[in-house]
Design a protein around this motif. Structure first.
Motif, PDB file in Angstrom:
ATOM      1  N   GLN A 170       9.211 -14.847  25.312  1.00 56.72           N
ATOM      2  CA  GLN A 170       9.832 -15.847  24.437  1.00 56.72           C
ATOM      3  C   GLN A 170      11.092 -15.281  23.816  1.00 56.72           C
ATOM      4  OE1 GLN A 170       7.269 -17.291  21.417  1.00 56.72           O
ATOM      5  NE2 GLN A 170       8.569 -18.986  20.872  1.00 56.72           N
ATOM      6  N   GLU A 171      12.184 -16.027  23.865  1.00 55.25           N
ATOM      7  CA  GLU A 171      13.441 -15.598  23.284  1.00 55.25           C
ATOM      8  C   GLU A 171      13.419 -15.801  21.783  1.00 55.25           C
ATOM      9  OE1 GLU A 171      16.042 -14.178  24.712  1.00 55.25           O
ATOM     10  OE2 GLU A 171      14.930 -14.111  26.596  1.00 55.25           O
ATOM     11  N   PRO A 172      14.119 -14.971  21.004  1.00 57.24           N
ATOM     12  CA  PRO A 172      14.203 -15.180  19.559  1.00 57.24           C
ATOM     13  C   PRO A 172      14.789 -16.555  19.253  1.00 57.24           C
ATOM     14  CG  PRO A 172      15.063 -13.015  20.160  1.00 57.24           C
ATOM     15  CD  PRO A 172      14.841 -13.772  21.435  1.00 57.24           C
ATOM     16  N   THR A 173      14.233 -17.179  18.246  1.00 59.28           N
ATOM     17  CA  THR A 173      14.687 -18.496  17.850  1.00 59.28           C
ATOM     18  C   THR A 173      15.188 -18.447  16.431  1.00 59.28           C
ATOM     19  OG1 THR A 173      12.459 -19.092  17.126  1.00 59.28           O
ATOM     20  CG2 THR A 173      13.044 -19.619  19.410  1.00 59.28           C
ATOM     21  N   ALA A 174      15.444 -19.606  15.871  1.00 64.01           N
ATOM     22  CA  ALA A 174      16.006 -19.685  14.524  1.00 64.01           C
ATOM     23  C   ALA A 174      15.016 -19.193  13.482  1.00 64.01           C
ATOM     24  CB  ALA A 174      16.389 -21.137  14.230  1.00 64.01           C
ATOM     25  N   PRO A 175      15.492 -18.777  12.301  1.00 66.65           N
ATOM     26  CA  PRO A 175      14.599 -18.345  11.234  1.00 66.65           C
ATOM     27  C   PRO A 175      13.648 -19.451  10.836  1.00 66.65           C
ATOM     28  CG  PRO A 175      16.873 -17.753  10.759  1.00 66.65           C
ATOM     29  CD  PRO A 175      16.891 -18.657  11.933  1.00 66.65           C
ATOM     30  N   VAL A 176      12.472 -19.006  10.327  1.00 68.85           N
ATOM     31  CA  VAL A 176      11.463 -19.974   9.922  1.00 68.85           C
ATOM     32  C   VAL A 176      11.843 -20.668   8.622  1.00 68.85           C
ATOM     33  CG1 VAL A 176       9.051 -20.203   9.236  1.00 68.85           C
ATOM     34  CG2 VAL A 176       9.664 -18.657  11.100  1.00 68.85           C
ATOM     35  N   HIS A 177      12.606 -19.939   7.747  1.00 72.38           N
ATOM     36  CA  HIS A 177      12.876 -20.467   6.413  1.00 72.38           C
ATOM     37  C   HIS A 177      13.635 -21.800   6.468  1.00 72.38           C
ATOM     38  CE1 HIS A 177      13.910 -20.572   2.195  1.00 72.38           C
ATOM     39  NE2 HIS A 177      13.065 -19.597   2.017  1.00 72.38           N
ATOM     40  N   THR A 178      13.302 -22.682   5.543  1.00 74.55           N
ATOM     41  CA  THR A 178      13.842 -24.037   5.571  1.00 74.55           C
ATOM     42  C   THR A 178      15.014 -24.259   4.641  1.00 74.55           C
ATOM     43  OG1 THR A 178      12.210 -24.699   3.912  1.00 74.55           O
ATOM     44  CG2 THR A 178      11.632 -25.031   6.229  1.00 74.55           C
ATOM     45  N   ILE A 207       7.580 -13.640  -4.546  1.00 73.81           N
ATOM     46  CA  ILE A 207       7.563 -12.848  -3.312  1.00 73.81           C
ATOM     47  C   ILE A 207       6.842 -13.591  -2.193  1.00 73.81           C
ATOM     48  CG2 ILE A 207       6.653 -10.749  -2.242  1.00 73.81           C
ATOM     49  CD1 ILE A 207       7.006  -9.405  -5.011  1.00 73.81           C
ATOM     50  N   PHE A 208       5.659 -14.128  -2.502  1.00 74.44           N
ATOM     51  CA  PHE A 208       4.845 -14.752  -1.465  1.00 74.44           C
ATOM     52  C   PHE A 208       5.069 -16.259  -1.370  1.00 74.44           C
ATOM     53  CE2 PHE A 208       2.496 -10.927  -2.786  1.00 74.44           C
ATOM     54  CZ  PHE A 208       2.441 -10.276  -1.562  1.00 74.44           C
ATOM     55  N   GLY A 209       6.009 -16.763  -2.183  1.00 74.02           N
ATOM     56  CA  GLY A 209       6.245 -18.200  -2.173  1.00 74.02           C
ATOM     57  C   GLY A 209       7.328 -18.669  -1.228  1.00 74.02           C
ATOM     58  N   TRP A 210       8.014 -17.732  -0.558  1.00 72.30           N
ATOM     59  CA  TRP A 210       9.015 -18.143   0.427  1.00 72.30           C
ATOM     60  C   TRP A 210       8.342 -19.026   1.480  1.00 72.30           C
ATOM     61  CZ3 TRP A 210      14.094 -16.947  -0.204  1.00 72.30           C
ATOM     62  CH2 TRP A 210      14.408 -15.911  -1.092  1.00 72.30           C
ATOM     63  N   ASP A 211       8.917 -20.188   1.740  1.00 71.42           N
ATOM     64  CA  ASP A 211       8.432 -21.142   2.747  1.00 71.42           C
ATOM     65  C   ASP A 211       7.099 -21.783   2.370  1.00 71.42           C
ATOM     66  OD1 ASP A 211      10.619 -20.385   4.464  1.00 71.42           O
ATOM     67  OD2 ASP A 211       9.456 -18.621   5.014  1.00 71.42           O
ATOM     68  N   ARG A 212       6.592 -21.491   1.176  1.00 66.17           N
ATOM     69  CA  ARG A 212       5.300 -22.052   0.786  1.00 66.17           C
ATOM     70  C   ARG A 212       5.387 -22.960  -0.434  1.00 66.17           C
ATOM     71  NH1 ARG A 212       4.305 -16.941   2.764  1.00 66.17           N
ATOM     72  NH2 ARG A 212       2.618 -16.782   4.304  1.00 66.17           N
ATOM     73  N   MET A 213       6.544 -23.009  -1.077  1.00 63.86           N
ATOM     74  CA  MET A 213       6.718 -23.887  -2.228  1.00 63.86           C
ATOM     75  C   MET A 213       8.127 -24.473  -2.188  1.00 63.86           C
ATOM     76  SD  MET A 213       7.281 -21.270  -5.479  1.00 63.86           S
ATOM     77  CE  MET A 213       5.649 -20.559  -5.370  1.00 63.86           C
ATOM     78  N   GLY A 214       8.341 -25.520  -2.976  1.00 64.91           N
ATOM     79  CA  GLY A 214       9.655 -26.141  -3.031  1.00 64.91           C
ATOM     80  C   GLY A 214      10.707 -25.168  -3.525  1.00 64.91           C
ATOM     81  N   ARG A 215      11.964 -25.400  -3.129  1.00 66.83           N
ATOM     82  CA  ARG A 215      13.013 -24.459  -3.478  1.00 66.83           C
ATOM     83  C   ARG A 215      13.256 -24.383  -4.975  1.00 66.83           C
ATOM     84  NH1 ARG A 215      18.458 -27.434  -1.087  1.00 66.83           N
ATOM     85  NH2 ARG A 215      18.222 -29.419  -2.173  1.00 66.83           N
ATOM     86  N   TRP A 216      13.084 -25.513  -5.698  1.00 67.94           N
ATOM     87  CA  TRP A 216      13.275 -25.478  -7.149  1.00 67.94           C
ATOM     88  C   TRP A 216      12.120 -24.762  -7.842  1.00 67.94           C
ATOM     89  CZ3 TRP A 216      17.811 -26.246  -9.179  1.00 67.94           C
ATOM     90  CH2 TRP A 216      18.740 -27.037  -8.508  1.00 67.94           C
ATOM     91  N   ALA A 217      10.914 -24.941  -7.343  1.00 68.36           N
ATOM     92  CA  ALA A 217       9.769 -24.220  -7.903  1.00 68.36           C
ATOM     93  C   ALA A 217       9.914 -22.721  -7.657  1.00 68.36           C
ATOM     94  CB  ALA A 217       8.472 -24.737  -7.284  1.00 68.36           C
ATOM     95  N   HIS A 218      10.418 -22.392  -6.475  1.00 66.15           N
ATOM     96  CA  HIS A 218      10.632 -20.983  -6.146  1.00 66.15           C
ATOM     97  C   HIS A 218      11.691 -20.378  -7.066  1.00 66.15           C
ATOM     98  CE1 HIS A 218      11.833 -17.587  -3.389  1.00 66.15           C
ATOM     99  NE2 HIS A 218      10.523 -17.468  -3.417  1.00 66.15           N
ATOM    100  N   LEU A 219      12.756 -21.108  -7.309  1.00 66.89           N
ATOM    101  CA  LEU A 219      13.793 -20.653  -8.238  1.00 66.89           C
ATOM    102  C   LEU A 219      13.227 -20.492  -9.642  1.00 66.89           C
ATOM    103  CD1 LEU A 219      16.803 -20.132  -8.997  1.00 66.89           C
ATOM    104  CD2 LEU A 219      17.016 -22.609  -9.331  1.00 66.89           C
TER     105      LEU A 219
END
Length: 425
Positions: A416-424, A116-128
């Motif tokens: 400030q206008e909305p920009t792209a999502p933070v997620h990578t 839950i709290f690992g979005w954008d904070r760990m590698g995508r394979w570790a998150h999986l």
């Protein structure tokens, strides 16, 4: 009824166990789909599928939280109301439940928190990998519960010492057919629960033409495949249990105490009620299962014609179909449990001996408290699930927050206008 503590204790456990199972079944049914979707998204770098992971994962999170709460409350009432069971079989029946607690409340909860709290904070394979652990431990947890329940129906792997059962053969306990067949039945049945919840949510959004990410088009196709394949093993595991346990185990060579003889005679006198409950559970289970078995081919036939995306007459009824696997599951559970009365542990401990001695007043208070608590949990969970399911991928608890939204301090002055999502991803 309110003057019989045993009847109140049995009814209380029936209501709490059935309610808790509603959460468990959806957890087991959603987890594999979320894991598979995230695996594909991770391999392909597919943002639309990762949005789907966030959406379905949000529903999973709400359901899981309520499942944990209901599980804790159910274990409390199990300890309070059934002291006779723990006194005699605490070293056998309770051992799998202790392992289940360690699995669900420590390992599974820890890795779900990381996910839950690992979005954008760990590698995508570790998150999986975190959610892979969550999925695995969810099924391991269910396994331990069914090992404990299977022991009640077919007690094996123990010896009695001074009136207390001691575990002597853990392998026999874990390979008990009453547990292995029930596990297969519950797992496949839970896949139907998850598939029809996905189908109902997808149908709601497809009717409204709201599927910019393709989440619901893919969801309803997944549900169609599950409905065409899974009912067969569900019936297979259930049929094996019918053959194994649809009749009372042989009693030759067994000696019963006076209390046990009285309980058996009492059960015979109330046999009409037990048989009615038994038959009702069986009828509900078979009717719901038959409807699900017929639904799969209908959806499959509509697939190549484009009906899964646009036929309102087909999509609208799907919104109510999650009721079918839930009714089948609860009906099957009623059939399984009433079929072994008057025993808590077949041929070793009657239900009357297993219950905690309670005054009628105490039993009424306990029944009222636990019933209200579980009713509140069920209503709140249903409301939250429906609310987040109707909101769609941008309104769930794990929805991807974008810079420039109202809760973003950087955009609080509207400059400030909305920009792209933070997620990578």
């Amino acid at each position: 009824m309110f003057e019989d503590p045993l009847l109140l204790a049995r009814l209380q456990f029936a209501l709490t166990a059935a309610t808790h199972y509603v959460f468990v079944a959806l957890t087991l049914g959603l987890a594999p789909y979320i894991l598979t979707t995230q695996l594909i998204a991770t391999v392909r770098g597919d943002r639309s599928r990762m949005t789907a992971v966030r959406f379905w994962g949000g529903l999973y999170l709400v359901n899981y939280g309520m499942g944990v709460l209901s599980g804790l409350v159910m274990e409390l009432q199990l300890a309070l109301n059934w002291s006779g069971l723990h006194a005699m079989f605490g070293y056998t029946f309770a051992a799998p439940l202790a392992l289940e607690t360690m699995t669900a409340f420590f390992v599974e909860s820890t890795f779900l928190g990381l996910w839950i709290f690992g979005w954008d904070r760990m590698g995508r394979w570790a998150h999986l990998a975190c959610f892979a652990v969550v999925t695995t431990t969810a099924y391991v947890s269910a396994w331990w519960v069914l090992v404990a329940n299977g022991f009640l129906r077919d007690p094996v792997g123990f010896t009695m010492v001074d009136g207390v059962a001691h575990l002597t053969d853990p392998v026999a306990l874990m390979t008990n057919p009453a547990a292995t067949m029930a596990f297969g039945h519950v797992v496949t049945g839970s896949l139907l629960v998850g598939a029809l919840v996905i189908a109902a949510t997808s149908a709601h959004h497809l009717i409204g033409g709201d599927d910019g990410h393709g989440i619901f088009r893919r969801g309803i196709r997944y549900a169609t495949l599950v409905l065409c394949v899974v009912p067969i093993p569900v019936a297979g595991f259930g049929g094996v249990q019918f053959e194994l346990f649809d009749q009372a185990p042989p009693t030759s060579g067994l000696t019963y105490t006076a209390t046990e003889i009285e309980a058996i005679e009492s059960a015979a006198e109330n046999g009409v009620l037990l048989q009615a409950a038994n038959m009702t559970g069986d009828a509900v289970m078979m009717t719901a299962w038959t409807l699900m078995f017929l639904l799969g081919p209908v959806l499959l036939a509509a697939w190549p014609l484009g009906g899964l995306d646009r036929w309102r007459w087909l999509l609208a009824p799907l919104v109510l179909t999650p009721l079918l696997p839930y009714l089948a599951s609860v009906g099957g559970w009623v059939f399984r449990e009433t079929n072994r009365q008057p025993w808590t542990v077949v041929h070793h401990l009657t239900t009357a001996d297993a219950v905690t001695p309670l005054s009628p007043g105490t039993a009424v208070v306990s029944f009222g408290f636990f019933t209200l608590a579980f009713a509140a949990l069920a209503v709140i969970t249903f409301w939250l699930l429906v609310r987040y399911a109707r909101r769609g991928p941008d309104g769930g608890p794990l929805a991807e927050r974008r810079t420039g939204e109202p809760d973003d301090p950087a955009a609080s002055d509207g400059s400030q206008e909305p920009t792209a999502p933070v997620h990578t991803f």
